[in-house]
Design an enzyme around this catalytic site. Sequence first.
Site, mmCIF file in Angstrom:
data_model
loop_
_atom_site.group_PDB
_atom_site.id
_atom_site.type_symbol
_atom_site.label_atom_id
_atom_site.label_comp_id
_atom_site.label_asym_id
_atom_site.label_seq_id
_atom_site.Cartn_x
_atom_site.Cartn_y
_atom_site.Cartn_z
ATOM 1 N N LYS A 288 0.819 -1.447 0.096
ATOM 2 C CA LYS A 288 0.147 -0.023 -0.025
ATOM 3 C C LYS A 288 0.692 1.423 0.026
ATOM 4 O O LYS A 288 1.569 1.436 1.038
ATOM 5 C CB LYS A 288 -0.963 -0.039 1.189
ATOM 6 C CG LYS A 288 -1.681 1.005 1.447
ATOM 7 C CD LYS A 288 -2.567 1.307 2.594
ATOM 8 C CE LYS A 288 -3.426 2.493 2.991
ATOM 9 N NZ LYS A 288 -4.227 2.391 3.969
ATOM 10 N N ASP A 293 -3.026 9.999 3.879
ATOM 11 C CA ASP A 293 -4.429 9.511 3.964
ATOM 12 C C ASP A 293 -5.189 10.829 4.730
ATOM 13 O O ASP A 293 -5.132 10.676 6.000
ATOM 14 C CB ASP A 293 -4.466 8.260 4.464
ATOM 15 C CG ASP A 293 -5.907 7.812 4.471
ATOM 16 O OD1 ASP A 293 -6.674 8.271 3.978
ATOM 17 O OD2 ASP A 293 -6.097 6.555 5.084
ATOM 18 N N LYS A 300 -10.797 12.268 7.761
ATOM 19 C CA LYS A 300 -10.304 12.021 9.271
ATOM 20 C C LYS A 300 -10.448 13.160 10.347
ATOM 21 O O LYS A 300 -10.083 14.349 9.696
ATOM 22 C CB LYS A 300 -8.965 11.335 9.231
ATOM 23 C CG LYS A 300 -8.801 10.195 8.599
ATOM 24 C CD LYS A 300 -7.301 9.682 8.755
ATOM 25 C CE LYS A 300 -7.013 8.313 7.980
ATOM 26 N NZ LYS A 300 -7.724 7.347 8.806
ATOM 27 N N ASP A 311 1.260 6.372 5.686
ATOM 28 C CA ASP A 311 0.527 5.259 5.105
ATOM 29 C C ASP A 311 0.780 4.723 3.710
ATOM 30 O O ASP A 311 0.139 3.969 3.255
ATOM 31 C CB ASP A 311 -1.131 5.780 4.972
ATOM 32 C CG ASP A 311 -2.170 5.165 4.971
ATOM 33 O OD1 ASP A 311 -2.117 3.912 5.673
ATOM 34 O OD2 ASP A 311 -3.290 5.479 4.460
ATOM 35 N N ASP A 370 -12.527 6.657 3.475
ATOM 36 C CA ASP A 370 -11.244 6.343 4.179
ATOM 37 C C ASP A 370 -10.831 4.975 4.197
ATOM 38 O O ASP A 370 -9.932 4.734 4.770
ATOM 39 C CB ASP A 370 -11.644 7.101 5.670
ATOM 40 C CG ASP A 370 -10.413 7.082 6.588
ATOM 41 O OD1 ASP A 370 -9.065 7.106 5.877
ATOM 42 O OD2 ASP A 370 -10.376 7.294 7.642
ATOM 43 N N GLU A 372 -9.572 3.299 1.695
ATOM 44 C CA GLU A 372 -8.889 3.445 0.433
ATOM 45 C C GLU A 372 -7.898 2.476 0.230
ATOM 46 O O GLU A 372 -7.559 2.138 -1.055
ATOM 47 C CB GLU A 372 -8.401 5.063 0.071
ATOM 48 C CG GLU A 372 -7.023 5.226 0.696
ATOM 49 C CD GLU A 372 -6.800 5.092 2.430
ATOM 50 O OE1 GLU A 372 -7.766 5.148 3.169
ATOM 51 O OE2 GLU A 372 -5.753 4.809 2.849
ATOM 52 N N ARG A 374 -7.801 -0.684 0.741
ATOM 53 C CA ARG A 374 -8.217 -1.885 -0.012
ATOM 54 C C ARG A 374 -8.808 -1.610 -1.478
ATOM 55 O O ARG A 374 -8.729 -2.541 -2.338
ATOM 56 C CB ARG A 374 -9.392 -2.525 0.909
ATOM 57 C CG ARG A 374 -10.763 -1.400 0.877
ATOM 58 C CD ARG A 374 -11.674 -2.003 2.157
ATOM 59 N NE ARG A 374 -11.109 -1.370 3.291
ATOM 60 C CZ ARG A 374 -11.751 -1.612 4.588
ATOM 61 N NH1 ARG A 374 -12.614 -2.357 4.833
ATOM 62 N NH2 ARG A 374 -11.191 -1.109 5.702
#
Length: 526
Positions: A288, A293, A300, A311, A370, A372, A374
């Site tokens: 990833k 993020d 968030k 992230d 959020d 994201e 996956r």
Amino acid sequence: MDISFTPLQARHPGDVHVAFVAQSEEDRRSPDRLLGKETLCALLPWLSGHAAWDDCSGEALSTTVLYGPAEGERPVDRVVLVGLGDTAACKDTWSCLALARKAMGAALTRCRELRAGTVRLHLPALEPLAALADVDLPVLVEELVAGALGGLYAYTALKSKPKDQGPMPDLRLAADDPLPGPGSPLHKALSRGLAGGAGLWLARDLVNTPANLATPAYLEDTARTLAAEYGFGLDVYTAGEVLELGMGAFAAVFQANPDHARLLVLDTHGGRKPAGQSHAAPLVLVGKGVTFDTGGISLKPALNMEQMKGDMAGAAAILGCLKALGELKASQRVVAIIPATDNMPGPLAVRPGDVVKTLAGKTVEIINTDAEGRLLLCDALAYAGRFQPEAIIDVATLTGAAVVALGDHVAAIYGNRPLLAAAIQRLAMPVGDLLWPMPLWDFYFEELKSDVADMKNVGTRMGGSVNAALFLKQFVPDGVPWVHLDIAGPAFKTKAAPDCPAGGTGFATRTLLHLVLEWKRLRIAG
Ligand code: BES
Ligand code: MN
Ligand code: ZN
């Protein structure tokens, strides 16, 4: 930092020696607490009778410096004693090696403060510590080298006046003559420790570099540097090309900011395929690479959001692993797939309720922007199928729920082959990456059912790490062994340790390295 072997007897006045000491309540003053006492006292006869043994508590990770006798103009020898605490508490291999790495980090930091030019570690004196950890000496040596490098790491690139921590010392591993030659277990241990340490530094740098600098283009540059240095193949896809490939889920994340989108595909055999030969089936690593993020439209909260520069720690671990593999000229073919973007709100950002079509053809209703990671990974996993991989390992800072479940020292491990997952867990613990298995039963999928699409990208908050893993499982190519590491907890630390300052930890980098190096053996076992 230069680390190499040197003959046990070839000493130079003014060297700094590192030695390990146990804590003993009975006799605080006794030099008998020194591990490898015979070896060390034979080399440094003044050591056992030194008047200042009293100063050395042996408390875990404390350091004490003993100074040798002055002889004329010669610089005096120094011994940095590093405490191991109560060694009776060293009950298992992984915790004992964790202590050894930290002790080594603490020792090297102290040596640096002493402005040591050369630090000596006497290998025969390490046998008692290896016995405590219940490992062969080379295993301990690799961890000590990794611990030394881990402890000396600092991210100072953005300080205009970095604090003077002293010069980087060289480390000499003193061994009996003849010194360990190439191919010997000790030589291999040193090379692996060095390569793993270099990988760790790269992974930590990438996580620590803020998102205004560490953009997807920056990850591309890093991949280019690796490709050029080690002869890897590299394919880079930008936003339009990713869309053309059909990666609708990945595209949903970067559509707010298509300039910040890259799909990086590195192949360790890409640059040196012998003419007329087909490629070996690779091990595929998927990471990833969310360079920041914000949560997107499902924004968030502000508290701790700055940590979301990390992230992309999954991608960082994979790039770090590839650096180590390049250094070691490893023969196993590895393909790394890194979808990189940031997750931003904006007028063009994906909205909750939007439905996208993934590369695998399945449709996904995006309930929460959020979730994201996956979305990037499901397309990358499907893409991995093109390489006919022997296995796929993905690494991601995927869910806060994994942190809730396991805290920030342990990562969750999932997979569709329990034996392979167990083998990876076993191999990860001694190098300091603590992994714990979580269930992946299909009934969790009830949570992910959508009224309008094939699935939703989130379930309820409960079991969030499992839901995310189960979402990913839907996209693993048929018949391919797959393991997923949710490293959201241990990828980033707010507290410094002697073998790792606060910030990016490089978690999973050395596990991936060991996994690749041991792959042929593991594949047979799993
Ligand atoms: N990057 C986060 C996960 C994360 C959390 C990493 C804390 C490191 C530390 C991920 O993209 C995320 O936001 N996950 C959501 C999923 C939720 C919306 C289902 C989460 O865990 O809250
Ligand atoms: Mn997120
Ligand atoms: Zn994320």
